[in-house]
Design an enzyme around this catalytic site. Sequence first.
Site, PDB file in Angstrom:
ATOM      1  N   GLU A 129     -26.320  -3.773  17.072  1.00  5.17           N
ATOM      2  CA  GLU A 129     -27.309  -4.717  17.575  1.00  5.17           C
ATOM      3  C   GLU A 129     -27.679  -5.742  16.499  1.00  5.17           C
ATOM      4  O   GLU A 129     -27.381  -5.531  15.323  1.00  5.17           O
ATOM      5  CB  GLU A 129     -28.559  -3.938  18.028  1.00  5.17           C
ATOM      6  CG  GLU A 129     -28.303  -2.928  19.155  1.00  5.17           C
ATOM      7  CD  GLU A 129     -28.077  -3.585  20.525  1.00  5.17           C
ATOM      8  OE1 GLU A 129     -27.485  -4.672  20.599  1.00  5.17           O
ATOM      9  OE2 GLU A 129     -28.513  -2.984  21.527  1.00  5.17           O
ATOM     10  N   ASP A 161     -18.183   3.963  20.979  1.00  6.91           N
ATOM     11  CA  ASP A 161     -19.577   4.422  21.002  1.00  6.91           C
ATOM     12  C   ASP A 161     -19.862   5.409  22.124  1.00  6.91           C
ATOM     13  O   ASP A 161     -19.044   5.596  23.027  1.00  6.91           O
ATOM     14  CB  ASP A 161     -20.530   3.218  21.096  1.00  6.91           C
ATOM     15  CG  ASP A 161     -20.018   2.132  22.040  1.00  6.91           C
ATOM     16  OD1 ASP A 161     -19.207   2.445  22.916  1.00  6.91           O
ATOM     17  OD2 ASP A 161     -20.442   0.983  21.887  1.00  6.91           O
ATOM     18  N   HIS A 205     -23.731  -8.201  20.421  1.00  2.79           N
ATOM     19  CA  HIS A 205     -23.269  -6.983  19.747  1.00  2.79           C
ATOM     20  C   HIS A 205     -21.802  -6.676  20.023  1.00  2.79           C
ATOM     21  O   HIS A 205     -21.266  -7.032  21.070  1.00  2.79           O
ATOM     22  CB  HIS A 205     -24.157  -5.773  20.090  1.00  2.79           C
ATOM     23  CG  HIS A 205     -24.075  -5.281  21.510  1.00  2.79           C
ATOM     24  ND1 HIS A 205     -25.179  -4.865  22.219  1.00  2.79           N
ATOM     25  CD2 HIS A 205     -23.031  -5.110  22.361  1.00  2.79           C
ATOM     26  CE1 HIS A 205     -24.809  -4.459  23.417  1.00  2.79           C
ATOM     27  NE2 HIS A 205     -23.520  -4.604  23.536  1.00  2.79           N
TER      28      HIS A 205
HETATM   29  C1  F6R Z   1     -19.019  -0.524  25.059  1.00  2.00           C
HETATM   30  C2  F6R Z   1     -19.505  -1.350  23.949  1.00  2.00           C
HETATM   31  C3  F6R Z   1     -20.348  -2.553  24.211  1.00  2.00           C
HETATM   32  C4  F6R Z   1     -19.870  -3.399  25.392  1.00  2.00           C
HETATM   33  C5  F6R Z   1     -20.792  -4.594  25.605  1.00  2.00           C
HETATM   34  C6  F6R Z   1     -20.389  -5.419  26.795  1.00  2.00           C
HETATM   35  O1  F6R Z   1     -18.265   0.564  24.586  1.00  2.00           O
HETATM   36  O2  F6R Z   1     -19.250  -1.041  22.835  1.00  2.00           O
HETATM   37  O3  F6R Z   1     -20.373  -3.344  23.052  1.00  2.00           O
HETATM   38  O4  F6R Z   1     -18.573  -3.838  25.147  1.00  2.00           O
HETATM   39  O5  F6R Z   1     -22.114  -4.142  25.781  1.00  2.00           O
HETATM   40  O6  F6R Z   1     -20.508  -4.662  27.957  1.00  2.00           O
HETATM   41  P1  F6R Z   1     -19.916  -5.187  29.341  1.00  2.00           P
HETATM   42  O7  F6R Z   1     -18.443  -5.264  29.161  1.00  2.00           O
HETATM   43  O8  F6R Z   1     -20.291  -4.116  30.337  1.00  2.00           O
HETATM   44  O9  F6R Z   1     -20.539  -6.505  29.601  1.00  2.00           O
END
Ligand code: F6R
Length: 254
Positions: A143, A67, A138
């Site tokens: 979402e 993303d 997610h």
């Molecule tokens: C990032 C992504 C998100 C994150 C998720 C967790 O490329 O796709 O789904 O993996 O928001 O984020 P962290 O690892 O920062 O807690």
Amino acid sequence: MEITISPNYDEMSKAAAQVVAELVKSKPNAVLGLATGSSPLGLYGELIRMHREDGLDFSKVRSFNLDEYVGLRPEHEQSYRYFMEKNLFDDLNIKKENTRVPSGTAEDYAKHCEEYEQEIRQAGGIDLQVLGIGSDGHIGFNEPGTSLASRTHVTVLTQQTIADNARFFEKKEDVPIRACTMGVGTVLETRKCILLASGKGKVKAIAQALEGPVTSMCTASALQLHPDTSVFLDQEAASGLKLLDYYKWVQQNR
Ligand code: F6R
């Protein structure tokens, strides 16, 4: 799903890095699906170490990121392209032209999303997808409420995700409201997934994803339908699992 529970974040990262390294050794032109955020940082650090110390070779590896924020240029310090270069690509011998991150500034997103899907297909599909999980369950930026059949698309982030990600920005108002993300359907087509989660903030999301119903209300729960997903957790993230003792027992005996 194969669940591996490690005592802490570093051990979790090392265990997950082994899986990526084994793939890259056995298939030097592997196609990796990559994520940003805090969860895979240790894994990326370990891959960089393996590249430096053990000569793990990424020269033929291709990658597709999950993303990107809509509105951020690649050189913006909070863009996911920038994140990937600073935290992984710059320290590996991966060719920049073999790395793909969705655009943050496409003029025609419908076209861009279709082309992104097409490029993944042309690369032969993703061999291994690295995933984190949001506190709202997610994967990618799919979402709650996103179709489990969704493909790469532009989405509006939840208030919760914006608040979670505000830690990387000067102020909450700077967090982009929209993002371009691979869909849940795109993720489900990858050959293998590794999901990483650590810390207290992920307890609820992990319990719902692994032991709750398969529902678009927690898009990570769709991984229950994926034939080859390995989940790497630290003790804290695993602490809300009903079958925790059983998973540990399996881990000791597999
Ligand atoms: C990032 C992504 C998100 C994150 C998720 C967790 O490329 O796709 O789904 O993996 O928001 O984020 P962290 O690892 O920062 O807690």
